[in-house]
Every structure is written in C-alpha cells, then in structure tokens.
Design an enzyme around this catalytic site. Structure first.
Site, short mmCIF file in Angstrom:
data_model
loop_
_atom_site.label_atom_id
_atom_site.label_comp_id
_atom_site.label_asym_id
_atom_site.label_seq_id
_atom_site.Cartn_x
_atom_site.Cartn_y
_atom_site.Cartn_z
N LYS A 171 36.94 36.37 2.40
CA LYS A 171 36.24 37.51 1.77
C LYS A 171 34.81 37.13 1.36
O LYS A 171 33.87 37.88 1.58
CB LYS A 171 36.99 38.01 0.52
CG LYS A 171 38.36 38.58 0.80
CD LYS A 171 38.92 39.30 -0.42
CE LYS A 171 39.17 38.40 -1.62
NZ LYS A 171 40.19 37.35 -1.42
N ARG A 188 42.15 44.41 -7.22
CA ARG A 188 43.29 43.58 -6.81
C ARG A 188 44.61 44.23 -7.19
O ARG A 188 45.66 43.69 -6.87
CB ARG A 188 43.19 42.22 -7.48
CG ARG A 188 42.63 41.11 -6.59
CD ARG A 188 42.66 39.85 -7.42
NE ARG A 188 42.59 38.63 -6.69
CZ ARG A 188 41.48 37.93 -6.49
NH1 ARG A 188 40.31 38.41 -6.86
NH2 ARG A 188 41.53 36.75 -5.90
N ARG A 225 38.85 24.03 1.68
CA ARG A 225 37.59 24.74 1.37
C ARG A 225 36.72 23.91 0.42
O ARG A 225 37.20 23.34 -0.54
CB ARG A 225 37.93 26.08 0.73
CG ARG A 225 36.72 26.82 0.19
CD ARG A 225 36.99 28.28 -0.02
NE ARG A 225 37.99 28.56 -1.05
CZ ARG A 225 38.40 29.79 -1.37
NH1 ARG A 225 37.90 30.83 -0.74
NH2 ARG A 225 39.30 29.97 -2.31
N ARG A 279 37.13 24.00 -5.51
CA ARG A 279 37.53 24.81 -6.65
C ARG A 279 38.81 24.25 -7.24
O ARG A 279 39.70 23.82 -6.53
CB ARG A 279 37.77 26.26 -6.19
CG ARG A 279 36.54 27.11 -6.30
CD ARG A 279 36.75 28.46 -5.71
NE ARG A 279 37.95 29.14 -6.18
CZ ARG A 279 38.28 30.39 -5.84
NH1 ARG A 279 37.50 31.06 -5.03
NH2 ARG A 279 39.36 30.95 -6.30
N ARG A 292 49.09 32.09 -6.09
CA ARG A 292 48.06 33.11 -5.84
C ARG A 292 48.45 34.00 -4.65
O ARG A 292 48.23 35.19 -4.67
CB ARG A 292 46.70 32.44 -5.59
CG ARG A 292 46.06 31.91 -6.86
CD ARG A 292 44.98 30.89 -6.59
NE ARG A 292 43.82 31.46 -5.95
CZ ARG A 292 42.92 30.73 -5.27
NH1 ARG A 292 43.08 29.43 -5.13
NH2 ARG A 292 41.88 31.30 -4.72
P1 AMP Z 1 38.87 34.55 -6.40
O1 AMP Z 1 37.63 33.72 -6.52
O2 AMP Z 1 38.59 35.96 -5.95
O3 AMP Z 1 39.95 33.89 -5.58
O4 AMP Z 1 39.45 34.72 -7.89
C1 AMP Z 1 39.85 33.57 -8.66
C2 AMP Z 1 40.78 34.00 -9.77
O5 AMP Z 1 40.11 34.91 -10.65
C3 AMP Z 1 42.04 34.75 -9.31
O6 AMP Z 1 43.08 33.86 -8.92
C4 AMP Z 1 42.39 35.54 -10.60
O7 AMP Z 1 42.98 34.69 -11.56
C5 AMP Z 1 41.01 35.92 -11.12
N1 AMP Z 1 40.56 37.23 -10.59
C6 AMP Z 1 39.47 37.47 -9.80
N2 AMP Z 1 39.34 38.77 -9.53
C7 AMP Z 1 40.37 39.40 -10.17
C8 AMP Z 1 40.80 40.76 -10.28
N3 AMP Z 1 40.14 41.74 -9.65
N4 AMP Z 1 41.90 41.01 -11.02
C9 AMP Z 1 42.57 40.04 -11.67
N5 AMP Z 1 42.23 38.74 -11.61
C10 AMP Z 1 41.14 38.41 -10.86
#
Ligand code: AMP
Length: 219
Positions: free
Chosen positions: A13, A87, A126, A161, A172
């Site tokens: 993404k 999400r 990654r 990360r 996740r």
């Molecule tokens: P990402 O970088 O998009 O993989 O997001 C990392 C973490 O942030 C996720 O595993 C969630 O814990 C939190 N997170 C990011 N976006 C959302 C969202 N829209 N709703 C809930 N948690 C989120």
C-alpha cells in the site's frame, strides 16, 4: 480526487501510495506513519497507540477517527490517497459520511490482493529509510539497496519496523482478515472497488500503477 488503499499489511500500500502521489500529485496520508510519529514523541496518546500497535492489534475506531478527522480538516488539498485507513466498516462509513458533508466523495478504492504466505515473507524482509523526507521502501530479497543498510536515494540508514516480525505479522494478518472482507464488500456494493492481484515475485512498478489508473478511468 480521493483514493483509498486497501490491502493486508505488507501488501505494498505504501509503495503504491507513493507512486500515486508522484503520478497524480495527490497528498499521501498514512495512518500508520502518523501513529509512529506520535509514538516517537512519547506523549500519553503515543503510549496508548503503542499498546495496540506493538501487539499487532487495531487502534480503537474512536481514537483513529478523531485523529484522521483532525488531519483531513486541516488539509489544504482535495486530492488525497489514504493508506491504512479505513480499516473497519465503522471507519469506512465515517469517511463516506465526512466527505459527503463536505460535498466530496471517494473516487476509487484500490485493493491490493496478495496471498498471506507471500505477505509474511515480504514483511519480515521489508526495510524503510529512516529519513522522514524520503522513507523509501526496500525488500531485502526483491528490491535490495545497492549498499547494505543504506538508502539508494538519500544514503540514510535503513531500519526494520518494530512490528515487522513473523509473530506480530501473524496477528496483524488475522486482524486484517476479520475486518477486510466486510470493508471490501461495502466498497464493492457502492461500486468503488478495483482489486488487483499481485505476486511478490514481481515488483510493483510505476507502469503497473499507471495501467491501473488507466483501466479505472476507462471503466
Ligand atoms: P500500518 O503502517 O498501516 O501497517 O499500521 C501500523 C499499525 O498502526 C497497525 O498494525 C495498527 O495497530 C495501527 N493502525 C494504522 N492504521 C489504523 C487504522 N485505520 N485503524 C486502526 N489501527 C490502525
């Protein structure tokens, strides 16, 4: 123009959103990046976010919606790609309603479809550039940097990360699947969804993204 990216963690993404920013001049908003920045500030909110993120759980809707609402309200652009939001169906409904209130709408929901086995492999490999102005994304297997541990574009260090480990990614992914099917159905019903099937054995290129946009516009 309002574009929403859907896809499992590690499906690409962020990579696609950066390419969309480049191609269409849209603003890239990543909730994950926003939360990591807040977390780095060590505030109470940051600590609360970390308690969810460190175990691969979703941050509760009410917190996410509050943060994204403020971000969108303060944005000086109507051209946006949202990466990592919505999400949950609750978040999707909030977004549609909020945009409708401003006389706007979601134009495209781009869903990156990648098998889970490939996701796990991709995520643990990654690496991301630490430079906030760059944040280039690498995969040690498929798009390795020319010099180990250094960004090709700006020479800064690369980091992994904290939540990109096999254990957290499994949670996740489980969380993703529980929530993704209803969101995908929701956007399918309102005729906004474009799904693209991917494989980790082929990198996502600028040409791919340009083709997806062309297909969508000619639909
Ligand atoms: P990402 O970088 O998009 O993989 O997001 C990392 C973490 O942030 C996720 O595993 C969630 O814990 C939190 N997170 C990011 N976006 C959302 C969202 N829209 N709703 C809930 N948690 C989120």
């Amino acid at each position: 123009m309002f574009i929403v990216m859907l896809g499992a963690p590690g499906s690409g993404k962020g990579t696609v959103a950066k390419l969309l920013k480049d191609i269409l001049g849209v603003e890239h908003i990543s909730t994950g990046d926003m939360f990591r920045e807040t977390l780095a500030q060590g505030t109470e909110l940051g600590k609360e976010l970390e308690s969810y993120m460190s175990r691969g759980a979703l941050v509760p809707d009410e917190i996410v919606i509050r943060i994204i609402e403020e971000k969108l309200n303060n944005l000086n652009s109507d051209n946006v790609v949202l990466d990592g939001f919505p999400r949950t169906v609750e978040q999707a409904k909030f977004l549609s309603k909020m945009l409708a209130g401003r006389g706007e709408k979601i134009d495209l929901v781009l869903h990156l479809d990648l098998p889970d086995e490939e996701i796990i492999y991709r995520t643990v490999k990654r690496r991301i550039c630490v430079n906030k102005g760059c944040e280039a994304i690498y995969n040690l297997e498929f798009t390795p940097p020319k010099v180990e541990g250094k960004c090709d574009k700006c020479g800064s260090d690369l980091m992994q990360r904290k939540d990109d480990n096999a254990e957290t990614i499994t949670t996740r992914l489980e969380t993703y699947h529980v929530n993704a099917d209803p969101i995908i159905k929701y956007f399918e019903q309102v005729n906004l969804l474009k799904s693209v099937k991917l494989s980790i054995y082929k990198n996502i290129t600028r040409q791919d993204v340009e083709n997806w946009i062309k297909e969508w516009k000619n639909k």
